[in-house]
Structure formats: C-alpha cells, structure tokens
Write a protein that holds these residues in place. Structure first.
Motif, PDB file in Angstrom:
ATOM      1  N   ARG A 263       0.764  -1.220  -0.182  1.00  0.00           N
ATOM      2  CA  ARG A 263       0.010  -0.039   0.011  1.00  0.00           C
ATOM      3  C   ARG A 263       0.878   1.143   0.052  1.00  0.00           C
ATOM      4  NH1 ARG A 263      -5.617  -0.789   1.966  1.00  0.00           N
ATOM      5  NH2 ARG A 263      -6.103  -2.845   1.980  1.00  0.00           N
TER       6      ARG A 263
ATOM      7  N   ARG B 124       8.108  -6.328  -6.096  1.00  0.00           N
ATOM      8  CA  ARG B 124       8.153  -7.476  -5.123  1.00  0.00           C
ATOM      9  C   ARG B 124       9.449  -7.677  -4.765  1.00  0.00           C
ATOM     10  NH1 ARG B 124       3.166  -9.211  -4.787  1.00  0.00           N
ATOM     11  NH2 ARG B 124       3.946 -10.532  -3.107  1.00  0.00           N
TER      12      ARG B 124
ATOM     13  N   ASP C 103       1.929 -13.987   0.090  1.00  0.00           N
ATOM     14  CA  ASP C 103       2.979 -15.103  -0.227  1.00  0.00           C
ATOM     15  C   ASP C 103       3.983 -15.297   0.850  1.00  0.00           C
ATOM     16  OD1 ASP C 103       4.166 -12.389  -0.278  1.00  0.00           O
ATOM     17  OD2 ASP C 103       5.456 -13.005  -1.971  1.00  0.00           O
TER      18      ASP C 103
ATOM     19  N   ARG D 140      -9.956  -7.881  -6.420  1.00  0.00           N
ATOM     20  CA  ARG D 140      -8.583  -8.096  -5.897  1.00  0.00           C
ATOM     21  C   ARG D 140      -8.040  -9.551  -5.880  1.00  0.00           C
ATOM     22  NH1 ARG D 140      -6.205  -5.855  -1.092  1.00  0.00           N
ATOM     23  NH2 ARG D 140      -8.173  -4.821  -0.102  1.00  0.00           N
TER      24      ARG D 140
ATOM     25  N   ASP E  97      -4.749 -10.848  -7.473  1.00  0.00           N
ATOM     26  CA  ASP E  97      -3.842 -11.550  -6.612  1.00  0.00           C
ATOM     27  C   ASP E  97      -3.515 -12.729  -6.816  1.00  0.00           C
ATOM     28  OD1 ASP E  97      -3.749  -8.683  -5.527  1.00  0.00           O
ATOM     29  OD2 ASP E  97      -4.884  -9.230  -3.784  1.00  0.00           O
TER      30      ASP E  97
HETATM   31  O1   DC Z   1      -3.554  -7.124   2.983  1.00  0.00           O
HETATM   32  P1   DC Z   1      -3.765  -5.802   2.008  1.00  0.00           P
HETATM   33  O2   DC Z   1      -5.165  -6.107   1.651  1.00  0.00           O
HETATM   34  O3   DC Z   1      -3.300  -4.563   2.923  1.00  0.00           O
HETATM   35  O4   DC Z   1      -2.748  -5.838   0.679  1.00  0.00           O
HETATM   36  C1   DC Z   1      -2.943  -4.960  -0.287  1.00  0.00           C
HETATM   37  C2   DC Z   1      -2.492  -5.669  -1.523  1.00  0.00           C
HETATM   38  O5   DC Z   1      -1.073  -5.748  -1.552  1.00  0.00           O
HETATM   39  C3   DC Z   1      -3.112  -7.044  -1.943  1.00  0.00           C
HETATM   40  O6   DC Z   1      -4.272  -6.892  -2.750  1.00  0.00           O
HETATM   41  C4   DC Z   1      -2.088  -7.450  -2.769  1.00  0.00           C
HETATM   42  C5   DC Z   1      -0.625  -7.130  -2.150  1.00  0.00           C
HETATM   43  N1   DC Z   1      -0.006  -7.900  -1.569  1.00  0.00           N
HETATM   44  C6   DC Z   1       0.658  -8.925  -2.145  1.00  0.00           C
HETATM   45  O7   DC Z   1       1.030  -8.852  -3.182  1.00  0.00           O
HETATM   46  N2   DC Z   1       1.756  -9.567  -1.300  1.00  0.00           N
HETATM   47  C7   DC Z   1       1.612  -9.406   0.273  1.00  0.00           C
HETATM   48  N3   DC Z   1       2.670 -10.402   0.775  1.00  0.00           N
HETATM   49  C8   DC Z   1       0.791  -8.684   0.634  1.00  0.00           C
HETATM   50  C9   DC Z   1      -0.151  -7.846  -0.119  1.00  0.00           C
END
Ligand code: DC
Length: 226
Positions: free
Chosen positions: A43, A112, A134, A183, A187
């Motif tokens: 975020r 990432r 992940d 989402r 995701d």
């Molecule tokens: O958990 P969250 O809703 O705050 O996460 C926001 C976005 O961040 C989620 O839609 C995908 C990404 N995310 C990710 O790709 N890998 C993670 N380990 C955590 C979040």
C-alpha cells in the motif's frame, strides 16, 4: 523444529478481508512477537505511485520509484506506523482505493523483489507474525507455522464494510464486495508470487468463526510446534 532465540516465524496468508491483520496483531501480542503487515508495504508503494501519477503497468517507472523510495516501519508500540520517505502514511494507505492500487503495483517484479528483501530482513531473527499473500510460499517457505485464512467473499465484504464504516468512511457494501472479488482475482492470477495456500499451511475457513475461535485454533497449532 528449531526455534530461533527470538521465536518462531508465523506466516498468515489469505485473501483480503479474511481478518488476517486483526488476528495477526492479536496473535503477536499473545506470543510477545512482532507483527509485520506486508500488505501495508505494498500500500505504501501504491500510495507513492499514485502521488507521482505512475501507471502501475509501467514497470520501468515502478523500478525507478523503488530505487528512490524508503519504506520503513516503526514498531516500538503496539500499533506499527508506516513511513514513506520519512512521512507517516499509516492512515492514508487504509482506503479501498489504496487497496486496489497496492494490488496493481504488487504485480511488478521490481516492487516485489524490493519488498521481499525488506520482509526477509525483518523476519530473519524470528519472533514474528507476518501476514500477506505469499509469506508461506515465497517470503518464508521454511516458516515453522503457516496458516491460510479464508472466508466467503460475501462475509469478507461485510467485515471490510463495517470496519471502514466504523472509521467514518463513506462506503457501499456492494462496491466493497465487488472490489474484494476483483482483488482476489488480480492477486491470485498474477505471474509472480500469486496468492495461494502453501502445501504445508493449515487452512482455516473463518466464514462462521469468531475472532476468538480463530485465535484459539492458531494458538493450539503453535503450541504443538513450540
Ligand atoms: O493485505 P492488504 O489488503 O493490505 O494488501 C494489499 C495488496 O497488496 C493486496 O491486494 C496484494 C498485495 N500484497 C501482496 O501482493 N503480497 C503480500 N504479501 C501482501 C499484499
């Protein structure tokens, strides 16, 4: 299994709105561990990309942004604060818009790999509960305890709606639920580190469980390892 001096690595993955952050925070408190919210890091990057009007599909621009952006966490109180280049963005990153933005930038290899490095560094010594998408599959595949927390999209939409409403935000249930579905799709379909249950993660369906029931279930499993 071996436990580091500071404790175990507890990984909690799952889709948005399943209750990961509430549970992870409570679990960390009970265990005396540090809670690391990896979604907040995505975020934070999304927040800066938006501010700089960077298209989340522009990989070169995102790579540039990562190289000149410092994401940091101040975790010495019970509610960790998130900083982008020294600016506290903890409140601003919590909107549904920033959730979508985070999901969009999280497809980027540059984003990432940058955040992977930070997450591994933060969890290196153990004694952490880390939640995300992940953690059990990519960030800490050797984590001693892994959970995959799920719930129906309707239930997750309802919970997210109530949470945002309580914060005083103007929200619409149908819209929140459809964003959650979008989402989930985004995701779990991305090429790198998609949302998926690690083979050795314990699946907990929280659709009809209370927070306390989920917590008890997790503490029982952690007790078997410790
Ligand atoms: O958990 P969250 O809703 O705050 O996460 C926001 C976005 O961040 C989620 O839609 C995908 C990404 N995310 C990710 O790709 N890998 C993670 N380990 C955590 C979040």
């Amino acid at each position: 299994m071996t436990e580091s001096k500071k404790g175990l690595v507890v990984a909690i993955d799952g889709p948005s709105g399943a209750g990961k952050s509430t549970i992870a925070r409570m679990l960390a408190q009970r265990l005396g561990y540090i809670y690391i919210d990896t979604g907040a890091m995505y975020r934070a990057i999304g927040w800066k990309a938006k501010r700089e009007r960077i298209d989340p599909a522009d990989e070169a621009a995102l790579a540039g942004l990562c190289s000149r952006t410092e994401v940091s966490i101040k975790k010495d109180n019970s509610d960790p604060r998130f900083y982008v280049d020294g600016l506290d963005v903890s409140g601003e990153i919590r909107t549904p818009e920033m959730g979508m933005m985070a999901s969009a930038v999280s497809r980027s290899p540059a984003v990432r790999s940058r955040l992977l490095e930070l997450q591994r560094e933060l969890g290196r010594q153990g004694g952490v509960v880390m939640d995300g998408r992940d953690i059990g599959t990519v960030v800490f595949p050797d984590a001693q305890v892994k959970f995959y927390l799920d719930a129906s999209p309707e239930e997750r939409g309802k919970r997210r709606y109530l949470e945002l409403k309580e914060k005083g935000m103007a929200v619409d249930l149908a819209r929140i639920t459809s964003e959650i579905r979008e989402r989930d799709h985004q995701d779990s379909m991305r090429a790198i580190a998609p949302l998926k249950k690690a083979d050795d993660a314990v699946l907990i369906d929280a659709t009809s469980l209370s927070i306390q029931q989920v917590l008890d279930r997790m503490l029982a499993d952690i007790g078997k390892v410790k």
